[in-house]
Design an enzyme around this catalytic site. Structure first.
Site, PDB file in Angstrom:
ATOM      1  N   TYR A 113       4.255  -9.328  16.525  1.00  0.00           N
ATOM      2  CA  TYR A 113       4.396  -8.294  15.498  1.00  0.00           C
ATOM      3  C   TYR A 113       5.028  -7.042  16.085  1.00  0.00           C
ATOM      4  O   TYR A 113       5.990  -6.496  15.530  1.00  0.00           O
ATOM      5  CB  TYR A 113       3.026  -7.975  14.898  1.00  0.00           C
ATOM      6  CG  TYR A 113       3.029  -6.738  14.035  1.00  0.00           C
ATOM      7  CD1 TYR A 113       3.555  -6.755  12.751  1.00  0.00           C
ATOM      8  CD2 TYR A 113       2.489  -5.538  14.511  1.00  0.00           C
ATOM      9  CE1 TYR A 113       3.565  -5.618  11.955  1.00  0.00           C
ATOM     10  CE2 TYR A 113       2.490  -4.397  13.733  1.00  0.00           C
ATOM     11  CZ  TYR A 113       3.026  -4.438  12.462  1.00  0.00           C
ATOM     12  OH  TYR A 113       3.031  -3.301  11.686  1.00  0.00           O
ATOM     13  N   TRP A 138      -2.973   2.217  11.838  1.00  0.00           N
ATOM     14  CA  TRP A 138      -4.231   2.029  11.115  1.00  0.00           C
ATOM     15  C   TRP A 138      -4.102   2.499   9.656  1.00  0.00           C
ATOM     16  O   TRP A 138      -4.822   3.387   9.198  1.00  0.00           O
ATOM     17  CB  TRP A 138      -5.363   2.758  11.825  1.00  0.00           C
ATOM     18  CG  TRP A 138      -5.617   2.311  13.231  1.00  0.00           C
ATOM     19  CD1 TRP A 138      -4.814   1.514  13.993  1.00  0.00           C
ATOM     20  CD2 TRP A 138      -6.731   2.655  14.068  1.00  0.00           C
ATOM     21  NE1 TRP A 138      -5.368   1.334  15.247  1.00  0.00           N
ATOM     22  CE2 TRP A 138      -6.545   2.024  15.323  1.00  0.00           C
ATOM     23  CE3 TRP A 138      -7.867   3.441  13.879  1.00  0.00           C
ATOM     24  CZ2 TRP A 138      -7.437   2.158  16.368  1.00  0.00           C
ATOM     25  CZ3 TRP A 138      -8.772   3.577  14.926  1.00  0.00           C
ATOM     26  CH2 TRP A 138      -8.559   2.934  16.151  1.00  0.00           C
ATOM     27  N   LYS A 178       8.709  -5.333  15.259  1.00  0.00           N
ATOM     28  CA  LYS A 178       8.795  -3.953  14.787  1.00  0.00           C
ATOM     29  C   LYS A 178       9.678  -3.111  15.714  1.00  0.00           C
ATOM     30  O   LYS A 178      10.455  -2.268  15.240  1.00  0.00           O
ATOM     31  CB  LYS A 178       7.402  -3.333  14.691  1.00  0.00           C
ATOM     32  CG  LYS A 178       6.529  -3.887  13.582  1.00  0.00           C
ATOM     33  CD  LYS A 178       7.105  -3.624  12.204  1.00  0.00           C
ATOM     34  CE  LYS A 178       7.064  -2.174  11.814  1.00  0.00           C
ATOM     35  NZ  LYS A 178       7.561  -1.941  10.426  1.00  0.00           N
ATOM     36  N   ALA A 215       7.268  -4.742   4.839  1.00  0.00           N
ATOM     37  CA  ALA A 215       7.105  -5.252   6.214  1.00  0.00           C
ATOM     38  C   ALA A 215       6.172  -6.462   6.200  1.00  0.00           C
ATOM     39  O   ALA A 215       5.417  -6.680   5.246  1.00  0.00           O
ATOM     40  CB  ALA A 215       6.537  -4.173   7.136  1.00  0.00           C
ATOM     41  N   TYR A 216       6.233  -7.232   7.270  1.00  0.00           N
ATOM     42  CA  TYR A 216       5.273  -8.312   7.517  1.00  0.00           C
ATOM     43  C   TYR A 216       4.185  -7.717   8.394  1.00  0.00           C
ATOM     44  O   TYR A 216       4.453  -7.257   9.512  1.00  0.00           O
ATOM     45  CB  TYR A 216       5.961  -9.477   8.223  1.00  0.00           C
ATOM     46  CG  TYR A 216       5.055 -10.664   8.496  1.00  0.00           C
ATOM     47  CD1 TYR A 216       4.994 -11.729   7.614  1.00  0.00           C
ATOM     48  CD2 TYR A 216       4.289 -10.719   9.657  1.00  0.00           C
ATOM     49  CE1 TYR A 216       4.179 -12.823   7.863  1.00  0.00           C
ATOM     50  CE2 TYR A 216       3.469 -11.812   9.921  1.00  0.00           C
ATOM     51  CZ  TYR A 216       3.416 -12.856   9.021  1.00  0.00           C
ATOM     52  OH  TYR A 216       2.608 -13.937   9.277  1.00  0.00           O
ATOM     53  N   THR A 217       2.929  -7.682   7.916  1.00  0.00           N
ATOM     54  CA  THR A 217       1.865  -6.972   8.629  1.00  0.00           C
ATOM     55  C   THR A 217       0.721  -7.865   9.081  1.00  0.00           C
ATOM     56  O   THR A 217      -0.295  -7.359   9.560  1.00  0.00           O
ATOM     57  CB  THR A 217       1.303  -5.850   7.742  1.00  0.00           C
ATOM     58  OG1 THR A 217       0.822  -6.412   6.519  1.00  0.00           O
ATOM     59  CG2 THR A 217       2.379  -4.813   7.426  1.00  0.00           C
ATOM     60  N   GLN A 269       0.828  -1.213   0.000  1.00  0.00           N
ATOM     61  CA  GLN A 269       0.000   0.000   0.000  1.00  0.00           C
ATOM     62  C   GLN A 269       0.863   1.265   0.000  1.00  0.00           C
ATOM     63  O   GLN A 269       0.636   2.185  -0.788  1.00  0.00           O
ATOM     64  CB  GLN A 269      -0.935   0.003   1.216  1.00  0.00           C
ATOM     65  CG  GLN A 269      -2.015  -1.060   1.178  1.00  0.00           C
ATOM     66  CD  GLN A 269      -3.062  -0.853   2.247  1.00  0.00           C
ATOM     67  OE1 GLN A 269      -4.105  -0.244   2.017  1.00  0.00           O
ATOM     68  NE2 GLN A 269      -2.783  -1.349   3.444  1.00  0.00           N
ATOM     69  N   LEU A 270       1.861   1.313   0.879  1.00  0.00           N
ATOM     70  CA  LEU A 270       2.722   2.487   0.939  1.00  0.00           C
ATOM     71  C   LEU A 270       3.619   2.571  -0.290  1.00  0.00           C
ATOM     72  O   LEU A 270       3.842   3.655  -0.833  1.00  0.00           O
ATOM     73  CB  LEU A 270       3.566   2.476   2.210  1.00  0.00           C
ATOM     74  CG  LEU A 270       4.570   3.625   2.345  1.00  0.00           C
ATOM     75  CD1 LEU A 270       3.863   4.978   2.248  1.00  0.00           C
ATOM     76  CD2 LEU A 270       5.350   3.519   3.644  1.00  0.00           C
TER      77      LEU A 270
END
Length: 375
Positions: free
Chosen positions: A205, A229, A209, A139-141, A90-91
């Site tokens: 998670y 979010w 991070k 990243a792993y989200t 997304q980013l």
């Protein structure tokens, strides 16, 4: 005590070339040099009026000079490149859109299939001397999957080991490293989190991070942007709510009500805001360090956001039923990550750089409107 070095001139064996030894004065206050004394220098032989620049046809030039292009014809050196990881997320998509919209050059976009930044062997394939910055949007989200044995390994690899390798590379090659953090590095007890709050992650998670943040902070030239979010071009909460609102509005569906948690409080972060903030920090050469970044506006629960989406999508906001996090996951069979109760981040520091975050309600309404148009 006084010191003095007199003005003098020395003739050379090159016709017309005089070497002036400029006067230097000194005392207990310090030293200073006189660069220009017209009357004294002309008396010693310096021409009163020096024609400058010397016409090229009257100058003596070497063969190399004659072959060298004029300055106007010289090709400037290309700026050092910027590598964007996680380009398909997304980013990553938002950063690509920003670069294209502003006509920026020298950006290379990559994802795990091309460059796995958590793999130490992958770094040898890149000539890092060509780069000036790395923007890590990867990243792993999968927050809940991170609680499983296989998810734990994947989360630590992508969110801790990968950033540590990027930081090591940034240190070795004097690169600027931009990295994205999360509200999950906190326990959510404090209602508003600033950049100086101590880490207290509740789940795997958040732990991974936090470890990644610590590693990135070791690079002298780093920006850590902490968000919460996140909403952008991809699978996310708002798109899920639009789909559920459509199901409630569809008479052929049996869905009448949707439960959404109302005891987690925070603000949305839209990826276009994140992209703007990244380039604001880079372009303005803001002080390196960690910056909280979300959209601005009031802090609300997920249920309030869901009602906003339902109301705009189909006018059925009343179909959203608030529920506690404990109740929501009461019948879960797979591992569930603990969530911070409060995820609101303090925006004062990034606003001091001149960056103005957008209001999350304005961005949400624009996002839902665009989704309804299929954009």
């Amino acid at each position: 005590m006084e010191f003095e070095k007199k003005l003098k001139v020395t003739e050379t064996n090159i016709p017309g070339l005089l070497v002036f030894d400029l006067p230097v004065h000194g005392d207990n206050r310090g030293w200073f040099k006189e660069n220009w004394q017209k009357a004294k220098m002309t008396a010693l032989g310096l021409p009163a009026d020096i024609q400058w620049p010397i016409p090229l046809e009257e100058s003596e030039r070497s063969e190399a000079d004659l072959r060298h292009p004029m300055l106007k014809d010289a090709k400037p050196m290309a700026p050092r490149r910027t590598l964007v990881t996680g380009a398909n997320g997304q980013l990553g998509r938002a950063i690509r859109d920003y670069v294209q919209a502003h006509g920026l050059e020298g950006f290379e976009f990559t994802d795990i299939d091309e460059f796995d930044f958590s793999d130490p062997a992958a770094y040898a394939q890149i000539d890092w001397s060509l780069y000036g910055a790395i923007i890590n949007a990867g990243a792993y989200t999968a927050v809940d999957k991170a609680q499983t044995p296989e998810g734990r390994t994947a989360a630590w690899k992508a969110n801790a080991q990968g950033p540590a390798l990027l930081a090591k590379t940034a240190i070795e090659h004097n690169l600027t490293l931009v990295h994205i953090s999360s509200d999950y590095v906190f326990d959510g007890v404090t209602e508003v989190h600033d950049e100086d709050e101590a880490f207290a992650p509740l789940g795997v998670y958040g732990q991974a991070k936090a470890a990644g943040d610590i590693a990135v902070a070791m690079a002298p030239k780093h920006y850590i942007l902490r968000s919460s979010w996140v909403i952008g071009d991809g699978h996310n909460f708002v798109k899920t709510m639009i789909a559920l609102s459509d199901r409630v509005a569809n008479p052929d569906e049996a869905l009448e009500q949707v439960t959404v948690v109302d005891d987690q409080i925070g603000r949305l972060t839209f990826t276009q805001d994140m992209a703007r903030a990244i380039f604001c920090l880079l372009d303005r050469e803001a002080p390196y360090g960690t910056y909280d970044l979300t959209s601005s506006g009031d802090s609300v629960s997920w249920a309030v956001i869901a009602r906003e989406v339902f109301a705009q999508a189909n006018g059925n906001g009343q179909a959203v039923k608030p529920i506690s996090t404990k109740e929501y996951f009461a019948n879960a069979t797979a591992p569930v990550s603990p969530r911070p109760t409060y995820s609101t981040l303090d925006l004062a520091k990034i606003e001091e750089t001149g960056f103005e975050p957008s209001d999350w309600r304005d961005e949400l309404h624009a996002y839902v409107a665009a989704a309804r148009k299929g954009e």
